[in-house]
Design a protein around this motif. Structure first.
Motif, mmCIF file in Angstrom:
data_model
loop_
_atom_site.group_PDB
_atom_site.id
_atom_site.type_symbol
_atom_site.label_atom_id
_atom_site.label_comp_id
_atom_site.label_asym_id
_atom_site.label_seq_id
_atom_site.Cartn_x
_atom_site.Cartn_y
_atom_site.Cartn_z
ATOM 1 N N ALA A 116 4.164 47.836 63.146
ATOM 2 C CA ALA A 116 2.921 47.883 63.920
ATOM 3 C C ALA A 116 1.894 48.834 63.311
ATOM 4 O O ALA A 116 0.736 48.800 63.688
ATOM 5 N N ASP A 117 2.294 49.658 62.363
ATOM 6 C CA ASP A 117 1.396 50.630 61.750
ATOM 7 C C ASP A 117 0.596 49.963 60.641
ATOM 8 O O ASP A 117 1.107 49.712 59.540
ATOM 9 N N GLY A 133 9.358 60.841 59.332
ATOM 10 C CA GLY A 133 8.949 60.355 60.630
ATOM 11 C C GLY A 133 8.887 58.842 60.753
ATOM 12 O O GLY A 133 8.585 58.322 61.813
ATOM 13 N N ALA A 134 9.138 58.143 59.675
ATOM 14 C CA ALA A 134 9.013 56.690 59.704
ATOM 15 C C ALA A 134 10.044 56.050 60.622
ATOM 16 O O ALA A 134 9.741 55.073 61.303
ATOM 17 N N ARG A 135 11.231 56.601 60.657
ATOM 18 C CA ARG A 135 12.271 56.008 61.498
ATOM 19 C C ARG A 135 11.853 56.013 62.961
ATOM 20 O O ARG A 135 12.029 55.030 63.670
ATOM 21 N N GLY A 136 11.260 57.118 63.416
ATOM 22 C CA GLY A 136 10.790 57.178 64.798
ATOM 23 C C GLY A 136 9.657 56.195 65.053
ATOM 24 O O GLY A 136 9.629 55.540 66.087
ATOM 25 N N ARG A 137 8.718 56.091 64.095
ATOM 26 C CA ARG A 137 7.626 55.130 64.250
ATOM 27 C C ARG A 137 8.166 53.707 64.281
ATOM 28 O O ARG A 137 7.695 52.875 65.054
ATOM 29 N N LEU A 138 9.163 53.438 63.452
ATOM 30 C CA LEU A 138 9.740 52.099 63.419
ATOM 31 C C LEU A 138 10.436 51.773 64.738
ATOM 32 O O LEU A 138 10.266 50.686 65.283
ATOM 33 N N ARG A 139 11.200 52.726 65.251
ATOM 34 C CA ARG A 139 11.879 52.485 66.522
ATOM 35 C C ARG A 139 10.875 52.200 67.642
ATOM 36 O O ARG A 139 11.089 51.316 68.465
ATOM 37 N N GLN A 140 9.776 52.958 67.650
ATOM 38 C CA GLN A 140 8.750 52.721 68.666
ATOM 39 C C GLN A 140 8.130 51.337 68.503
ATOM 40 O O GLN A 140 7.930 50.618 69.485
ATOM 41 N N LEU A 153 7.887 45.642 70.330
ATOM 42 C CA LEU A 153 8.062 44.222 70.023
ATOM 43 C C LEU A 153 9.132 43.593 70.903
ATOM 44 O O LEU A 153 8.996 42.463 71.342
ATOM 45 N N ARG A 154 10.210 44.323 71.157
ATOM 46 C CA ARG A 154 11.302 43.776 71.963
ATOM 47 C C ARG A 154 10.889 43.556 73.408
ATOM 48 O O ARG A 154 11.404 42.675 74.079
ATOM 49 N N ARG A 212 0.169 40.513 54.386
ATOM 50 C CA ARG A 212 -0.215 41.498 55.404
ATOM 51 C C ARG A 212 0.190 41.005 56.796
ATOM 52 O O ARG A 212 0.751 41.756 57.594
ATOM 53 N N ALA A 213 -0.073 39.747 57.092
ATOM 54 C CA ALA A 213 0.278 39.189 58.409
ATOM 55 C C ALA A 213 1.786 39.197 58.622
ATOM 56 O O ALA A 213 2.266 39.532 59.718
ATOM 57 N N ARG A 214 2.542 38.819 57.600
ATOM 58 C CA ARG A 214 4.012 38.832 57.730
ATOM 59 C C ARG A 214 4.537 40.234 57.958
ATOM 60 O O ARG A 214 5.428 40.462 58.786
#
Length: 183
Positions: free
Chosen positions: A43-44, A95-102, A107-108, A35-37
Motif C-alpha cells: 500500500a506504500d 520498519g518495513a515488516r510493520g508497514r507490510l503487516r499493516q 487488504l484482508r 506499478r499497478a501489480r
C-alpha cells in the motif's frame, strides 16, 4: 512512422546497444502495469515507485538477464519476477515488516476483492474456480505468493509477515484441499 517493436526486440536492443529509445519504450509499455501489480502487494506508493525504478534500473544496467526460451520468454512475467523480488527486498528494510503487516491487514479486512482475487475466482477450468474460492484467505494468499507470483518460501514469508514454516504448512494444506475438491 516506426513499426512497434516486440518486447524481445526491445530487450535485445537494450542489452546489446544500450538503446535508450528501446528502454523508454519498454518502460512506457510496462511501468504502469508493474506499478499497478505491485500496489496490490504494497500500500506504500513510495516503496512501489522505488521498486519500479529499481526493476527498470536492473534491466538498463543489464544485471537482470532476459532469456526468450520457453516460459522465460514472457517479458511481463520476467519483469514481474524482478519487481516482486525487489519488493520483498525493499520490505525487509527498517520498519518495513510493520508497514507490510499493516498493509496486509487493511487488504484482508476490506470488502472488495483485489483484481488478482477476482481473476483467481474467475478461472474457468472445471471446478478449480470453486475450489479456490472455498480456500481460506490465508491459504489463497500463500498459493498466490508461491505459485502465481513465483516467490520462494522465504520471500513469501517476508511478504506475508509469517514464518517460513507457516508458509510451507499452508501451502501443503492448500494443495491437499484443492486435490480433495477436484477429485
Amino acid at each position: 512512422m516506426r513499426e512497434t517493436r516486440s518486447d524481445g526486440e526491445l530487450l535485445r536492443a537494450i542489452a546489446a546497444d544500450g538503446d535508450r529509445r528501446a528502454f523508454e519504450e519498454l518502460y512506457r509499455r510496462y511501468a504502469p502495469w508493474l506499478r499497478a501489480r505491485l500496489r496490490g502487494r504494497c500500500a506504500d506508493a513510495g516503496i512501489v515507485d522505488d521498486v519500479v525504478q529499481e526493476t527498470f534500473l536492473a534491466v538498463w544496467r543489464g544485471s537482470a538477464r532476459y532469456r526468450e526460451e520457453g516460459a522465460a520468454g514472457d517479458a511481463a512475467g520476467w519483469l514481474w519476477r524482478i519487481g516482486s523480488r525487489r519488493l520483498v527486498d525493499a520490505l525487509r528494510g527498517d520498519g518495513a515488516r510493520g508497514r507490510l503487516r499493516q498493509a496486509l491487514a487493511r487488504l484482508r479486512h476490506r470488502d472488495e476483492a483485489s483484481a488478482e482475487e477476482r481473476v483467481l475466482a474467475g478461472v474457468e477450468h472445471g471446478d478449480l474456480a470453486g475450489a479456490l474460492v472455498r480456500l481460506s484467505p490465508e491459504l489463497r494468499a500463500v498459493l498466490q505468493a508461491t505459485v502465481i507470483d513465483g516467490l520462494s518460501t522465504r520471500e513469501a514469508a517476508v511478504l506475508l509477515g509469517i514464518p517460513p514454516g507457516t508458509v510451507k504448512t499452508r501451502a501443503l494444506r492448500a494443495r491437499k484441499q484443492l486435490r480433495e475438491a477436484l477429485a
